[in-house]
Design a protein around this motif. Structure first.
Motif, mmCIF file in Angstrom:
data_model
loop_
_atom_site.group_PDB
_atom_site.id
_atom_site.type_symbol
_atom_site.label_atom_id
_atom_site.label_comp_id
_atom_site.label_asym_id
_atom_site.label_seq_id
_atom_site.Cartn_x
_atom_site.Cartn_y
_atom_site.Cartn_z
ATOM 1 N N GLN A 199 11.120 -17.030 -37.877
ATOM 2 C CA GLN A 199 9.787 -16.826 -38.428
ATOM 3 C C GLN A 199 8.704 -16.627 -37.360
ATOM 4 N N PRO A 200 8.616 -17.440 -36.298
ATOM 5 C CA PRO A 200 7.551 -17.195 -35.300
ATOM 6 C C PRO A 200 7.596 -15.796 -34.690
ATOM 7 N N PRO A 201 8.759 -15.298 -34.218
ATOM 8 C CA PRO A 201 8.738 -13.929 -33.688
ATOM 9 C C PRO A 201 8.471 -12.877 -34.760
ATOM 10 N N ALA A 202 8.873 -13.146 -36.011
ATOM 11 C CA ALA A 202 8.562 -12.194 -37.081
ATOM 12 C C ALA A 202 7.053 -12.089 -37.276
ATOM 13 N N VAL A 203 6.361 -13.220 -37.221
ATOM 14 C CA VAL A 203 4.906 -13.213 -37.340
ATOM 15 C C VAL A 203 4.297 -12.405 -36.207
ATOM 16 N N ASN A 204 4.786 -12.625 -34.986
ATOM 17 C CA ASN A 204 4.228 -11.916 -33.835
ATOM 18 C C ASN A 204 4.482 -10.411 -33.902
ATOM 19 N N LEU A 205 5.599 -10.009 -34.503
ATOM 20 C CA LEU A 205 5.924 -8.597 -34.646
ATOM 21 C C LEU A 205 5.360 -8.000 -35.935
ATOM 22 N N SER A 206 4.643 -8.803 -36.714
ATOM 23 C CA SER A 206 4.063 -8.383 -37.991
ATOM 24 C C SER A 206 5.129 -7.984 -39.005
ATOM 25 N N LEU A 207 6.307 -8.580 -38.903
ATOM 26 C CA LEU A 207 7.367 -8.350 -39.876
ATOM 27 C C LEU A 207 7.255 -9.371 -40.994
ATOM 28 N N THR A 208 7.779 -9.031 -42.150
ATOM 29 C CA THR A 208 7.871 -9.983 -43.253
ATOM 30 C C THR A 208 9.312 -10.453 -43.360
ATOM 31 N N LEU A 209 9.515 -11.761 -43.314
ATOM 32 C CA LEU A 209 10.833 -12.327 -43.575
ATOM 33 C C LEU A 209 10.935 -12.714 -45.039
ATOM 34 N N SER A 210 12.113 -12.513 -45.603
ATOM 35 C CA SER A 210 12.433 -13.045 -46.914
ATOM 36 C C SER A 210 13.785 -13.726 -46.799
ATOM 37 N N ILE A 211 13.878 -14.946 -47.301
ATOM 38 C CA ILE A 211 15.066 -15.782 -47.113
ATOM 39 C C ILE A 211 15.714 -16.050 -48.460
ATOM 40 N N LEU A 212 17.015 -15.753 -48.589
ATOM 41 C CA LEU A 212 17.762 -16.219 -49.759
ATOM 42 C C LEU A 212 18.215 -17.631 -49.438
ATOM 43 N N SER A 213 17.513 -18.592 -50.023
ATOM 44 C CA SER A 213 17.664 -19.993 -49.632
ATOM 45 C C SER A 213 18.511 -20.749 -50.644
ATOM 46 N N GLU A 214 19.350 -21.632 -50.151
ATOM 47 C CA GLU A 214 20.202 -22.426 -51.037
ATOM 48 C C GLU A 214 19.425 -23.470 -51.820
ATOM 49 N N SER A 215 18.221 -23.815 -51.348
ATOM 50 C CA SER A 215 17.383 -24.784 -52.069
ATOM 51 C C SER A 215 15.929 -24.568 -51.663
ATOM 52 N N ALA A 216 15.024 -25.097 -52.461
ATOM 53 C CA ALA A 216 13.595 -24.923 -52.188
ATOM 54 C C ALA A 216 13.144 -25.712 -50.970
ATOM 55 N N ASP A 217 13.919 -26.716 -50.555
ATOM 56 C CA ASP A 217 13.525 -27.510 -49.391
ATOM 57 C C ASP A 217 14.452 -27.287 -48.196
ATOM 58 N N ALA A 218 15.164 -26.154 -48.176
ATOM 59 C CA ALA A 218 15.985 -25.825 -47.014
ATOM 60 C C ALA A 218 15.080 -25.580 -45.801
ATOM 61 N N ALA A 219 15.650 -25.637 -44.622
ATOM 62 C CA ALA A 219 14.859 -25.576 -43.386
ATOM 63 C C ALA A 219 13.962 -24.346 -43.336
#
Length: 391
Positions: A27-47
């Motif tokens: 996430q930090p380098p994605a923010v710096n590169l102005s990219l959007t991350l989307s995560i398929l997460s196993e739970s709402a409180d995953a890391a």
């Protein structure tokens, strides 16, 4: 699923299957590169879900979940290697670029497939065989020596799915499941090393300095970058082997080759054999977050988007990474005041994971010119966070 909010300016959405700490650290380098991350997460409180705004909950085992997630992404990559082949194929059939490709990923998912392909390519490996029962295991051990390292081909990590056996009957419980297992000779190695590379779809590749990894009870607890005293010829051979594998297997993204260094006879150079492959950002590369011009997480994003790769030169002579394991407590934040005051040069990276004894919950990095001092500082910080030292 809710569509991720794209950054203005035509920047793409990178989808990551799996909500673990590796996705979180993208996430930090994605923010710096102005990219959007989307995560398929196993739970709402995953890391990763705790820090990435677009983190729909779904299972990497469910084709419908994965396909619905991929519809909103420009490219898809992985936090782990456990997505089943049929789900991967359905994902590829949508036309969304997938990195690494399933044809490459199988060699990180299946240790038998890995050993077969590496042997075909002439890459040094331990003696090995596929064994289907006690008789075949006994025959292997009688030729290559006991004890034998026995592995489940799929699903093992951090020492899980690996055992040392002294005879065929020692593995009777594993053979009871009818699974074909991987038998390997026990290698008399002097230390464990890791070669971290990145490769883009257009074929550009980069290799970080080879590092030494220190294991405790099957878990990596320390990384020294670069590996102290590494023979230059061995470094060149191992780096070239990693680049060859990346090209021959058509790997895209960050890729780690874990190797065993073997001492040579007096007056001869050391050699090596490949132990494991990983096709994702890797624990042995966490030092790059602070010790390299380009971190493995930024490089992975660049690679899967086929952007030019960043420089992999180190920022200092040495960087030491210490893994932080959970202790018998719940509160981590109060430890910061002591650690940050004691060592202003310390970089702490915690993963937002629930604390339990022995679980990897973060890591620390320090870099500079005195390796012994750096190791002592990293060890103290990791031990203090774990609770094994209190001052």
């Amino acid at each position: 699923m809710t569509s991720p909010r794209r950054a203005p300016g035509g920047f793409p959405v990178v989808g990551i299957i799996g909500g673990g700490q590796l996705a979180r650290m993208c996430q930090p380098p994605a923010v710096n590169l102005s990219l959007t991350l989307s995560i398929l997460s196993e739970s709402a409180d995953a890391a990763a879900a705790l820090v990435v705004p677009s983190a729909p909950v779904g299972s990497h085992l469910d084709v419908d979940d994965v396909l619905a997630f991929a519809k909103e992404c420009d490219v898809v990559t992985f936090d782990h290697e456990h997505v089943p082949p049929e789900v991967l194929q359905a994902l590829v059939d949508t036309g969304v670029p997938v990195h690494p490709k399933p044809e490459a990923l199988v060699f990180a998912q299946d240790k038998l497939a890995m050993r077969e392909r590496l042997t075909e390519l002439g890459v040094p490996c331990p003696a090995w065989a596929a064994v289907r029962g006690e008789a075949e295991l006994t025959a292997f051990g009688d030729v290559h020596g006991w004890p034998v390292v026995l592995k489940t081909p799929r699903g093992g990590y951090d020492g899980k799915g690996v055992r040392l056996v002294g005879s065929g009957p020692d593995a009777a419980d594993w053979f009871a499941h009818g699974e074909v297992l991987l038998a390997e000779e026990r290698v008399p190695f002097t230390r464990e090393l890791a070669v971290l590379t990145a490769r883009s779809p257009s074929g550009q590749a980069a290799v970080w300095p080879i590092v030494q990894t220190v294991q405790t009870d099957g878990i990596c607890t320390e990384v020294l970058a670069p590996a102290p005293g590494l023979d230059p010829a061995l470094a060149a051979q191992a780096s070239q082997a990693a680049l060859t594998l990346a090209g021959e297997l058509d790997i895209t993204g960050v890729f780690a080759v874990e190797i065993f260094e073997i001492a040579g006879a007096p007056g001869t150079a050391p050699s090596y054999v490949v132990n494991e492959l990983a096709m994702r950002p890797h624990n042995s590369g966490h030092w790059t977050m602070d010790g390299s011009v380009t971190s493995q997480f930024e490089q992975h994003l660049r690679a899967v988007l086929d952007l030019p790769l960043g420089a992999v030169s180190p920022r200092a002579t040495w960087t030491v990474m210490g893994n932080v394991l959970g202790g018998d407590y719940d509160e981590l934040y109060p430890t910061y005041k002591h650690l940050l005051a004691r060592d202003p040069g310390l970089k702490v990276h915690l993963y937002g994971k629930g604390v339990r004894p022995g679980r990897k919950i973060g890591h620390v990095n320090v870099y500079g010119e005195d390796l012994d001092d750096l190791r002592a500082r990293a060890r103290h910080a990791a031990d203090y966070l774990e609770g094994t030292v209190t001052a």
